[in-house]
Design a protein around this motif. Structure first.
Motif, mmCIF file in Angstrom:
data_model
loop_
_atom_site.group_PDB
_atom_site.id
_atom_site.type_symbol
_atom_site.label_atom_id
_atom_site.label_comp_id
_atom_site.label_asym_id
_atom_site.label_seq_id
_atom_site.Cartn_x
_atom_site.Cartn_y
_atom_site.Cartn_z
ATOM 1 N N GLY A 11 0.957 -1.212 0.026
ATOM 2 C CA GLY A 11 0.090 0.138 0.100
ATOM 3 C C GLY A 11 0.806 1.404 -0.013
ATOM 4 N N GLY A 14 -0.357 5.179 -0.371
ATOM 5 C CA GLY A 14 -1.033 5.320 0.214
ATOM 6 C C GLY A 14 -1.141 6.354 1.070
ATOM 7 N N GLN A 15 -1.858 6.554 1.654
ATOM 8 C CA GLN A 15 -1.767 7.699 2.783
ATOM 9 C C GLN A 15 -0.906 7.671 3.954
ATOM 10 N N ILE A 16 -0.906 5.986 4.736
ATOM 11 C CA ILE A 16 -0.235 6.014 5.512
ATOM 12 C C ILE A 16 1.155 5.907 5.012
ATOM 13 N N GLU A 42 2.481 -2.251 -4.633
ATOM 14 C CA GLU A 42 1.137 -1.515 -5.123
ATOM 15 C C GLU A 42 0.322 -2.215 -5.985
ATOM 16 N N VAL A 89 0.180 -2.581 5.503
ATOM 17 C CA VAL A 89 -0.583 -1.197 4.922
ATOM 18 C C VAL A 89 -1.692 -1.930 4.201
ATOM 19 N N VAL A 131 -1.303 -3.099 9.306
ATOM 20 C CA VAL A 131 -1.640 -2.337 9.759
ATOM 21 C C VAL A 131 -3.520 -2.041 8.813
ATOM 22 N N ASN A 133 -6.919 -2.856 7.718
ATOM 23 C CA ASN A 133 -8.047 -3.457 8.403
ATOM 24 C C ASN A 133 -8.442 -4.394 8.350
ATOM 25 N N HIS A 189 -8.028 -4.530 16.549
ATOM 26 C CA HIS A 189 -8.161 -2.902 16.756
ATOM 27 C C HIS A 189 -9.405 -2.619 16.605
HETATM 28 P P1 NAX Z 1 -5.286 4.732 1.284
HETATM 29 O O1 NAX Z 1 -6.628 3.722 0.777
HETATM 30 O O2 NAX Z 1 -4.622 5.628 1.877
HETATM 31 O O3 NAX Z 1 -4.022 3.179 0.625
HETATM 32 C C1 NAX Z 1 -4.018 2.539 0.669
HETATM 33 C C2 NAX Z 1 -3.130 1.580 -0.119
HETATM 34 O O4 NAX Z 1 -3.157 -0.039 -0.139
HETATM 35 C C3 NAX Z 1 -3.694 2.120 -1.441
HETATM 36 O O5 NAX Z 1 -2.873 3.033 -2.680
HETATM 37 C C4 NAX Z 1 -4.320 0.621 -2.489
HETATM 38 O O6 NAX Z 1 -4.097 0.883 -3.440
HETATM 39 C C5 NAX Z 1 -2.758 -0.661 -1.482
HETATM 40 N N1 NAX Z 1 -3.810 -1.296 -1.848
HETATM 41 C C6 NAX Z 1 -4.633 -1.929 -1.840
HETATM 42 N N2 NAX Z 1 -4.653 -3.335 -1.987
HETATM 43 C C7 NAX Z 1 -3.714 -3.937 -1.821
HETATM 44 C C8 NAX Z 1 -3.010 -4.981 -2.063
HETATM 45 N N3 NAX Z 1 -3.751 -6.175 -2.613
HETATM 46 N N4 NAX Z 1 -1.356 -4.847 -2.229
HETATM 47 C C9 NAX Z 1 -0.699 -3.900 -2.668
HETATM 48 N N5 NAX Z 1 -1.604 -2.816 -2.093
HETATM 49 C C10 NAX Z 1 -2.475 -2.453 -1.492
HETATM 50 O O7 NAX Z 1 -5.068 3.845 3.424
HETATM 51 P P2 NAX Z 1 -4.732 4.117 4.173
HETATM 52 O O8 NAX Z 1 -4.972 5.504 4.574
HETATM 53 O O9 NAX Z 1 -2.782 4.681 3.804
HETATM 54 O O10 NAX Z 1 -4.740 3.132 5.078
HETATM 55 C C11 NAX Z 1 -4.414 1.651 4.914
HETATM 56 C C12 NAX Z 1 -5.193 1.044 6.090
HETATM 57 O O11 NAX Z 1 -4.047 0.366 7.042
HETATM 58 C C13 NAX Z 1 -6.285 0.795 5.774
HETATM 59 O O12 NAX Z 1 -6.581 -0.641 5.760
HETATM 60 C C14 NAX Z 1 -6.734 1.442 7.013
HETATM 61 O O13 NAX Z 1 -8.429 0.878 7.535
HETATM 62 C C15 NAX Z 1 -5.585 0.794 8.055
HETATM 63 N N6 NAX Z 1 -5.731 1.834 9.314
HETATM 64 C C16 NAX Z 1 -5.131 0.980 10.104
HETATM 65 C C17 NAX Z 1 -4.414 1.190 11.404
HETATM 66 C C18 NAX Z 1 -4.783 0.750 12.558
HETATM 67 O O14 NAX Z 1 -4.176 1.127 13.758
HETATM 68 N N7 NAX Z 1 -4.558 -0.787 12.415
HETATM 69 C C19 NAX Z 1 -5.148 3.312 11.643
HETATM 70 C C20 NAX Z 1 -5.255 3.932 10.464
HETATM 71 C C21 NAX Z 1 -5.659 2.832 9.418
HETATM 72 O O15 NAX Z 1 -6.567 3.382 9.314
#
Ligand code: NAX
Length: 327
Positions: A11, A14-16, A42, A89, A131, A133, A189
């Motif tokens: 990921g 993405g944002q994180i 990605e 992530v 990370v 969810n 979480h």
């Molecule tokens: P974003 O949607 O900004 O980024 C996620 C990225 O992952 C995207 O660029 C997407 O193309 C990529 N992706 C999706 N499926 C993939 C795969 N099979 N292989 C590789 N890349 C893939 O989300 P973001 O804000 O960065 O959050 C990422 C994840 O962290 C989400 O699932 C979110 O719910 C989770 N979180 C978990 C937290 C925790 O404490 N455990 C807190 C923060 C966050 O909410």
């Protein structure tokens, strides 16, 4: 000087990812003397791959002395080759009209494939942090899909909840956040997690005695920490990213470099302690030393805590049940 280690981040566009990669490359996760090679994954989607290239251009432009190499991938089988650390992530977010079980099975597919890839090609000592969810259940799925790797090397991120709880306690007591010890967050979480300051101290004083307000714990503290993610979305229009990346750095740094006796919270596969069934990936208090975590055992669980722990466990068991047929 040390030879480079390989760090996979999924990921990565993405944002994180954007808040995380620069800090890893700057040495904040594995130490200021540890060169890293970033293996970034990605989805094959053209837009995602292009965005990933853009992030890599920026990483290049930082000229980080510790960044010994980086690679872009669209297949976990190449992304995870020989990796020492894997930060998972990327995950499938909940789309409009998507049911909880659809979300679970979409992520189960991702984490089954990634677990198998880690099993096949990663370092035999790879340390994995999930990370994305639902983080605990995704970690469980990856672990179950990687039978040749040590189960204890699969962890889920509860550190953001832990850090959120610490800051709420610091604000309430007016004491510095760095002086808090023996805090933990039990369970999933999710809003059901149980942040527990019964054993916590702040500058050596009991936090429970300092606060001395069970109603605040139940009616303010626990809901504030539990719903903090939603409050961030409401305020920012986007989910937590910088704080999530920071928690991922904290989790891995403490695991690798040690917590110096301090309790930290990690989602780890249970060995049955505290009546949490074997293999459930559950938030527990741990200490870390020499690259290993150790569960803090023998804590008293009172009636209120047992009720909260059972609630978050029930949710996790339901999640596991929802993906059982896919494993
Ligand atoms: P974003 O949607 O900004 O980024 C996620 C990225 O992952 C995207 O660029 C997407 O193309 C990529 N992706 C999706 N499926 C993939 C795969 N099979 N292989 C590789 N890349 C893939 O989300 P973001 O804000 O960065 O959050 C990422 C994840 O962290 C989400 O699932 C979110 O719910 C989770 N979180 C978990 C937290 C925790 O404490 N455990 C807190 C923060 C966050 O909410």
């Amino acid at each position: 000087s040390k030879s480079p280690v390989r760090v996979a981040v999924t990921g990565a566009a993405g944002q994180i990812g954007y808040a995380l990669l620069f800090r890893i490359a700057a040495g904040e996760m594995l130490g200021k003397d540890q060169p890293v090679v970033l293996q970034l994954l990605e989805i094959p989607d053209e837009k995602a791959q292009k965005a990933l290239k853009g992030v890599m251009m920026e990483l290049e432009d930082c000229a980080f002395p510790l960044l010994a190499g980086m690679e872009a991938h669209s297949d976990p089988m190449t992304a995870f080759k020989d990796v020492d650390y894997a930060l998972l992530v990327g995950a499938r977010p909940r789309g409009p009209g998507m049911e909880r079980k659809d979300l679970l099975s979409a992520n189960a597919q991702i984490f089954t494939a990634q677990g198998k890839a880690l099993n096949a090609v990663a370092s035999r000592n790879v340390k994995v942090l999930v990370v994305g969810n639902p983080a605990n259940t995704n970690a469980y799925i990856a672990m179950k899909s990687a039978p040749d790797l040590p189960r204890r090397n699969f962890t889920a991120m509860l550190r953001l909840d832990h850090n959120r709880a610490a800051s709420q306690i610091a604000a309430r007591t007016g004491k510095p956040v760095a002086s808090i010890e023996k805090l933990t967050v039990w369970g999933n979480h999710s809003p059901t997690m149980y942040a527990d300051y019964r054993f916590a101290t702040i500058g050596g004083q009991s936090v429970k005695q300092l606060i001395n307000d069970d109603a605040w714990n139940r009616d303010t503290f626990l809901p504030t920490v539990g719903k903090r993610g939603a409050a961030i979305i409401e305020a920012r229009g986007l989910s937590s990213a910088a704080s999530a990346a920071n928690a991922a750095i904290d989790h891995m740094r403490d695991w690798v470099l040690g917590s110096n006796g301090k309790w930290v919270t990690m989602g780890i596969p249970s060995d049955g302690q505290y009546d949490i069934p074997q293999d459930v990936v559950f938030g527990f208090p741990v200490t870390t030393e020499n690259g290993e975590y150790k569960l803090v055992e023998g804590l008293e669980i009172d009636a209120f805590s047992r009720e909260r722990i059972n609630l978050t466990l029930k949710e996790l068991l339901e999640e596991q049940d929802g993906v059982k047929h896919l494993l």
